[in-house]
Design an enzyme around this catalytic site. Structure first.
Site, PDB file in Angstrom:
ATOM      1  N   GLY A 208       0.827  -1.212   0.000  1.00  0.00           N
ATOM      2  CA  GLY A 208       0.000   0.000   0.000  1.00  0.00           C
ATOM      3  C   GLY A 208       0.849   1.243   0.000  1.00  0.00           C
ATOM      4  N   ASN A 209       0.215   2.375   0.235  1.00  0.00           N
ATOM      5  CA  ASN A 209       0.970   3.630   0.336  1.00  0.00           C
ATOM      6  C   ASN A 209       0.344   4.509   1.417  1.00  0.00           C
ATOM      7  OD1 ASN A 209      -1.041   5.509  -0.978  1.00  0.00           O
ATOM      8  ND2 ASN A 209      -0.769   4.004  -2.609  1.00  0.00           N
ATOM      9  N   ARG A 210       0.972   5.650   1.656  1.00  0.00           N
ATOM     10  CA  ARG A 210       0.584   6.463   2.815  1.00  0.00           C
ATOM     11  C   ARG A 210      -0.532   7.457   2.544  1.00  0.00           C
ATOM     12  NH1 ARG A 210       4.444   6.347   6.916  1.00  0.00           N
ATOM     13  NH2 ARG A 210       6.433   5.446   6.327  1.00  0.00           N
ATOM     14  N   SER A 211      -1.139   7.419   1.375  1.00  0.00           N
ATOM     15  CA  SER A 211      -2.158   8.424   1.074  1.00  0.00           C
ATOM     16  C   SER A 211      -3.364   8.273   2.020  1.00  0.00           C
ATOM     17  CB  SER A 211      -2.621   8.265  -0.378  1.00  0.00           C
ATOM     18  OG  SER A 211      -3.671   9.168  -0.615  1.00  0.00           O
TER      19      SER A 211
END
Ligand SMILES: Cc1cc2nc3c(=O)[nH]c(=O)nc-3n(C[C@H](O)[C@H](O)[C@H](O)COP(=O)(O)O)c2cc1C
Length: 400
Positions: A208-211
């Site tokens: 995933g990512n931090r958005s």
């Protein structure tokens, strides 16, 4: 400085009790609120509650305090009129200019922005009479917030629910901040993507990512307050649904692509604020990947995800559709942004620098908006809503 004057019109729907919370939020954030209920509304919540919570007198008819000419004065002096809940009956009266009580008189005398938050059973909302009244009010410059889908009076579920008071309050705040009586996105359909995709490795793990989705939600909220019909494609955000916005939840980049292509078919603008993973694991293990003692883990092989921004830019669903991308860069921000704008083929690219303590999850942002026409619009450090407003300003110019 004088407090902004807000008229809170309340008509006779079961959701009238929710307007108490909206009133509280408005007064506590420094607004002078005059509540104007209809006679039917008082069957649901009494005048004493409205008066005590607002600190102002409450009447439903034009015949009280006639020496102050309230049927004219209240509307004339308002900075914003919000009707929540707005019944089918009150929408019809407003659309036809009837003026048989204090609220409908106020709606005719107001020269400030007017917002309606309708709430009713799905059948009443979908009836052509109501839909035509809503279209009339929008054409005249009112912001009509689309009702939410959910539990209605009794056991019914469907479209027609009043959005959460906190979210109606956000619309009021944005409309008051802009102070314009001609919502420039009225009648437009816009699509916004938000959040970060998650690419599963096995049933419990993902890449995933931090958005956080906050910038995309700010874009959706501000577009709704400017009158747009908004579809928000939300990837893993956990944020409350903005009022008047149709939220489509997705998980992965492939799901995001499908939802964006579908929603973009009749959209005037598409703003891709989501952080979509460039790659996903080549294989998905249907059972949890186990730790093998004394053995190194297998490397994760990645394959490319579809490039949604490039695809919708190259193959526009409608002529003149405006497409906006976001570029989160950690270094060489401007040079990378320019290259990305060319590569993607979109009309505008919002370039911002991200890092451990920058942008992701924060309430604030700072960016440079690059235009395919060579324009550069710097947006100084400030709330994500301010960046959202600038993006819509630039979109509106291109829609014309
Ligand atoms: C229990 C109850 C709940 C109602 N809820 C709604 C509603 O949510 N939306 C609506 O448009 N009308 C609703 N109505 C009907 C309105 O109260 C009715 O149309 C009334 O004339 C509206 O008057 P007003 O627009 O002046 O407030 C409800 C009526 C009852 C008895």
């Amino acid at each position: 400085m004088d407090k902004p004057k807000v008229v809170l019109g309340v008509s006779g729907g079961i959701a009238a009790y929710k307007a108490c919370e909206l009133l509280r939020r408005l007064t506590e954030s420094g607004h002078d609120v005059r509540v104007v209920p209809t006679a039917s509304a008082l069957h649901f919540v009494g005048a004493a509650t409205w008066s005590a919570l607002s600190g102002n007198p409450v009447s439903t008819e034009v015949w009280d305090d006639v020496h102050e000419v309230p049927h004219v004065r209240i509307g004339q002096h308002a900075d914003l009129v919000i009707v929540a809940p707005a019944t089918a009956d009150t929408l019809a009266k407003a659309a036809h200019g009837l003026a048989d009580d204090l609220l409908t008189n106020t709606l005719l005398t107001a020269r400030c922005p007017v917002v309606f938050a309708p709430a009713m059973h799905t059948e009443m909302w979908e009836h052509p009479a109501t839909q035509e009244n809503v279209a009339t009010l929008r054409r005249r410059g009112a912001v009509v917030i689309e009702p939410a889908v959910g539990r209605l009076t009794g056991v019914d579920t469907g479209k027609g629910r009043l959005p959460e008071p906190a979210e109606i309050f956000e619309v009021c705040r944005r409309v008051l901040a802009r102070g314009v009586t001609e919502p420039d996105l009225n009648g437009r359909h816009v699509v916004v993507s938000a959040g970060g995709t998650r690419e599963p490795l096995d049933p419990v793990r993902f890449l995933g990512n931090r958005s956080s989705g906050k910038q995309g939600y700010a874009l959706a909220r501000t577009a709704a307050a400017r009158g747009a019909r908004v579809t928000l494609i939300a990837a893993n955000t956990g944020l409350p649904d903005p009022a008047g916005v149709d939220v489509v939840p997705v998980g992965t980049a492939v799901q995001m692509r499908e939802a964006v292509l579908k929603a973009a078919a009749d959209a005037g603008a598409v703003v891709m604020a989501a952080a979509v993973a460039d790659f996903r694991p080549a294989t998905y293990a249907s059972g949890k990947i186990k730790k093998q003692d004394a053995q190194d883990p297998d490397p994760i092989v990645l394959v490319r995800n579809p490039d949604i921004l490039a695809e919708i830019s190259a193959d526009r669903a409608r002529p003149g559709q405006v497409i906006v991308g976001f570029a989160a860069e950690t270094d060489d921000v401007l040079a990378n942004g320019r290259k990305k704008l060319q590569r993607k083929g979109c009309d505008l690219l919002v370039v911002n620098e991200v890092g451990e303590r920058k942008t992701f999850g924060s309430e604030e942002n700072e960016a440079l908006v690059l235009g395919a026409d060579g324009s550069e619009t710097p947006v100084p450090h400030g709330p994500k809503e301010a960046l959202a407003e600038t993006v819509w300003d630039l979109v509106v110019k291109r829609l014309r």
